[in-house]
Design a protein around this motif. Structure first.
Motif, PDB file in Angstrom:
ATOM      1  N   PRO B  57       0.670  -1.010   0.065  1.00 51.02           N
ATOM      2  CA  PRO B  57      -0.225  -0.137   0.091  1.00 51.02           C
ATOM      3  C   PRO B  57       0.945   1.328  -0.168  1.00 51.02           C
ATOM      4  O   PRO B  57       1.807   1.260   0.942  1.00 51.02           O
ATOM      5  N   PHE B 112      -7.875  -7.408   2.417  1.00 53.95           N
ATOM      6  CA  PHE B 112      -8.534  -6.736   3.543  1.00 53.95           C
ATOM      7  C   PHE B 112      -8.189  -5.255   3.011  1.00 53.95           C
ATOM      8  O   PHE B 112      -7.392  -4.551   3.843  1.00 53.95           O
ATOM      9  N   GLU B 115      -7.924  -2.214   6.021  1.00 53.42           N
ATOM     10  CA  GLU B 115      -7.052  -2.243   6.680  1.00 53.42           C
ATOM     11  C   GLU B 115      -5.971  -0.902   6.208  1.00 53.42           C
ATOM     12  O   GLU B 115      -5.012  -0.520   7.105  1.00 53.42           O
ATOM     13  N   PHE B 116      -5.966  -0.388   5.243  1.00 57.46           N
ATOM     14  CA  PHE B 116      -5.137   0.617   4.684  1.00 57.46           C
ATOM     15  C   PHE B 116      -6.052   1.831   4.107  1.00 57.46           C
ATOM     16  O   PHE B 116      -6.073   2.155   2.771  1.00 57.46           O
ATOM     17  N   ALA B 147       0.407 -11.606  -2.243  1.00 58.04           N
ATOM     18  CA  ALA B 147       0.941 -12.309  -0.952  1.00 58.04           C
ATOM     19  C   ALA B 147       2.388 -12.088  -0.706  1.00 58.04           C
ATOM     20  O   ALA B 147       2.654 -12.041   0.364  1.00 58.04           O
ATOM     21  N   ASP B 148       3.054 -12.039  -1.721  1.00 60.86           N
ATOM     22  CA  ASP B 148       4.545 -11.595  -1.645  1.00 60.86           C
ATOM     23  C   ASP B 148       4.765 -10.261  -1.065  1.00 60.86           C
ATOM     24  O   ASP B 148       5.576 -10.274  -0.326  1.00 60.86           O
ATOM     25  N   ALA B 149       3.863  -9.231  -1.382  1.00 60.52           N
ATOM     26  CA  ALA B 149       4.040  -8.050  -0.848  1.00 60.52           C
ATOM     27  C   ALA B 149       3.508  -7.959   0.428  1.00 60.52           C
ATOM     28  O   ALA B 149       3.575  -6.670   1.071  1.00 60.52           O
ATOM     29  N   GLY B 150       3.166  -8.873   0.998  1.00 59.94           N
ATOM     30  CA  GLY B 150       2.682  -8.849   2.582  1.00 59.94           C
ATOM     31  C   GLY B 150       1.431  -8.611   2.846  1.00 59.94           C
ATOM     32  O   GLY B 150       1.082  -7.794   3.775  1.00 59.94           O
ATOM     33  N   ILE B 151       0.591  -8.360   1.779  1.00 58.44           N
ATOM     34  CA  ILE B 151      -0.833  -7.726   1.792  1.00 58.44           C
ATOM     35  C   ILE B 151      -1.739  -8.824   2.425  1.00 58.44           C
ATOM     36  O   ILE B 151      -1.976  -9.796   1.954  1.00 58.44           O
ATOM     37  N   PRO B 152      -2.502  -8.332   3.624  1.00 56.99           N
ATOM     38  CA  PRO B 152      -3.543  -9.236   4.142  1.00 56.99           C
ATOM     39  C   PRO B 152      -4.591  -9.440   3.170  1.00 56.99           C
ATOM     40  O   PRO B 152      -5.056  -8.591   2.686  1.00 56.99           O
ATOM     41  N   MET B 153      -4.899 -10.970   3.099  1.00 59.35           N
ATOM     42  CA  MET B 153      -5.798 -11.461   2.168  1.00 59.35           C
ATOM     43  C   MET B 153      -6.658 -12.616   2.880  1.00 59.35           C
ATOM     44  O   MET B 153      -6.078 -13.321   3.719  1.00 59.35           O
ATOM     45  N   LYS B 154      -7.977 -12.599   2.375  1.00 61.55           N
ATOM     46  CA  LYS B 154      -8.973 -13.624   3.152  1.00 61.55           C
ATOM     47  C   LYS B 154      -8.512 -15.116   2.594  1.00 61.55           C
ATOM     48  O   LYS B 154      -8.452 -16.082   3.355  1.00 61.55           O
ATOM     49  N   ASP B 155      -8.065 -14.914   1.246  1.00 60.43           N
ATOM     50  CA  ASP B 155      -7.591 -16.315   0.632  1.00 60.43           C
ATOM     51  C   ASP B 155      -6.761 -15.974  -0.758  1.00 60.43           C
ATOM     52  O   ASP B 155      -6.718 -14.814  -0.915  1.00 60.43           O
ATOM     53  N   LEU B 156      -6.147 -16.860  -1.049  1.00 63.10           N
ATOM     54  CA  LEU B 156      -5.649 -16.552  -2.482  1.00 63.10           C
ATOM     55  C   LEU B 156      -6.798 -16.414  -3.524  1.00 63.10           C
ATOM     56  O   LEU B 156      -7.870 -16.676  -3.389  1.00 63.10           O
ATOM     57  N   ARG B 192     -10.328 -22.168  -0.983  1.00 58.52           N
ATOM     58  CA  ARG B 192     -10.746 -22.477   0.229  1.00 58.52           C
ATOM     59  C   ARG B 192     -12.388 -22.799   0.292  1.00 58.52           C
ATOM     60  O   ARG B 192     -12.978 -23.747   0.598  1.00 58.52           O
TER      61      ARG B 192
END
Lengths: 226, 243
Positions: B57, B112, B115-116, B147-156, B192
């Motif tokens: 972000p 998410f 969060e930002f 995901a690699d950037a560390g961004i929060p996610m519910k799932d891929l 999932r």
């Protein structure tokens, strides 16, 4: 329904991965609950603290929180405040009243005489609003202007590893290189001394290997070899 | 070389490239491929290759786009001029605007964003070689890069296409099947919970055929997810060796 933990401590997990089921466990940092299961929000490493399941992210930006000590660069000087770049998506606001103890007649003073554009400061985050407006303060015993030296930027979530348990890692680097080092929670590290190169190398090594164990010994060896 | 329309796309249960009707192309996934991006990933379906980079972000400009409640995801899909048989004219096209939009919408479902507040998350996807299902490959790469950037996610997000050629429902449409087949149906879902975040159909299917195609695509997404999972864990493998 029986509660069950599905992961081990220090395991690497991916976003959406199930960490635990049932209500005996609590979702901590980097996790969320959907129905009965606790899942990870980020790509990170599991840290179990009794019933609390945390996931420490392996990357990501710095999100300010009150009480953090951060290193910032003065980006802009206004009439009564400064705008500080704190290596985050959000800039910090440093008000005159939080920066200078003496009385300043704003209409007659250019406050750049206290902090000018491009100068480096170690400051405290005092407040963060819901929409992430960040206010900073210099009214802290450790807050100061940083002169000379160099800065190294690391991934913010790996700062605790650089500091180590009760400051063990950073104290070791300071001791063995003789450098002055200030670590900001935002991942900005300031260092000054004769052996800056060696200290930088050690800091970057800690960042790279932050999720492995036995790191302190390896860094000690790296510092001995010079 | 681009060939003319083949007479049959499926011969004795085998497709033009030798695959069975429910068989996928080879999948390859890697993360952290670009040094200067906050997060990056590479994803390949046979000859379709996508490269994704995530920045942020970060501060969002122009300021009027800032939302005090959540982050804005901006996705940009682009095909390299050399990616296809015919040169792709550089710059935005009707098609790239559409794909950018659907990628943004699919990713906004899992991140998410609250969060930002006021921030932007920029996702750039470059197709370096195109051989059908580019939007699926783009989405798979983008999810990995986030995901690699560390961004929060519910799932891929895992994505895969199903289709219909010569009256048969097939998985992972490729090459000539896309050009001369009857239906191309890209599907993306959260692996999932199996929530569908993207579904497009180009062609006509009956209800039964649609259900069969969707079921097949779901199986394909599971396979993609396994590859994504392996790619994410591979980067930090040393931990397991230590234990």
């Amino acid at each position: 329904m029986e509660s069950k933990l599905l992961v081990k401590d220090k395991q690497i997990v991916i976003p959406g991965e199930d960490l635990a089921v049932g209500y005996d466990f609590l979702p901590g940092r980097g996790t969320f609950r959907t129905g009965e299961s606790i899942r990870s929000k980020v790509l990170g490493q599991v840290r179990l603290k009794e019933k609390l399941v945390n996931v420490i992210s392996l990357s990501g930006v710095y999100i300010p929180k009150p009480g953090d000590g951060v290193i910032g660069v003065v980006d802009d000087v206004q009439t009564t405040f400064w705008v500080i770049n704190i290596n985050s998506p959000y800039k910090g606001i440093l008000l005159l009243s939080e920066a200078v103890k003496e009385f300043v007649e704003v209409s007659k003073t250019d406050i750049a005489r206290y902090f000018d554009i491009g100068e480096l400061i170690y400051t405290k985050v005092i407040n963060v609003t819901k929409s992430k407006i960040v206010t900073l303060s210099m009214m802290d015993p450790r807050a100061k202007k940083l002169r000379g030296g160099r800065i190294v930027t690391i991934i913010p979530s790996r700062v605790p590893r650089l500091i180590g348990k009760k400051g063990s890692m950073i104290e070791m680097i300071k001791e063995k290189t003789g450098c002055q080092i200030v670590v900001g929670q935002n991942g900005v590290v300031w260092l000054k001394g004769e052996r800056e190169d060696l200290a930088t190398k050690a800091i970057l090594e800690v960042e790279k290997e932050s999720y492995t164990s036995g790191l302190t010994e390896r860094i000690a060896r790296l510092l001995e070899e010079g | 070389m681009k060939a003319g329309a083949p007479e049959k796309l499926i011969i004795d249960g085998k497709r033009l490239d030798g695959r069975g009707i429910e068989e996928m192309r080879e999948i390859e996934a890697r993360i952290g491929v670009l040094k200067r991006a906050d997060g990056s990933a590479f994803f390949r379906f046979g000859n379709t290759r996508a490269l994704a980079a995530v920045y942020g972000p970060r501060q969002l400009h122009p300021k009027y786009l800032q939302d005090p409640k959540k982050a804005l995801i901006r996705c940009k899909y682009n095909m390299a001029p050399f990616s296809s048989y015919e040169r792709i004219r550089p710059g935005v096209s009707r098609r790239s605007i559409e794909i950018s939009k659907i990628l943004t919408e699919a990713l906004s479902q899992v991140v998410f964003v609250e969060e930002f507040p006021r921030a932007a998350i920029d996702v750039f996807v470059e197709i370096i070689q195109a051989d059908a299902s580019t939007r699926c490959a783009a989405l798979n790469a983008a999810a990995l890069a986030l995901a690699d950037a560390g961004i929060p996610m519910k799932d891929l997000v895992s994505s895969c296409a199903a289709g219909k050629v010569d009256g048969e429902i097939i998985l992972d449409v490729a090459g000539l099947e896309d050009n001369y087949g009857e239906v191309d149906m890209p599907v993306a879902m959260t692996p999932r919970d199996e929530n569908i975040v993207l579904l497009q159909i180009d062609g006509i299917l009956t209800k039964e055929e649609f259900e069969k195609a969707l079921d097949l695509a779901r199986k394909g997404c599971k396979k993609v997810y396994e590859a994504q999972k392996a790619a994410l864990k591979e980067k930090y493998i040393e931990v397991d060796e230590d234990e």
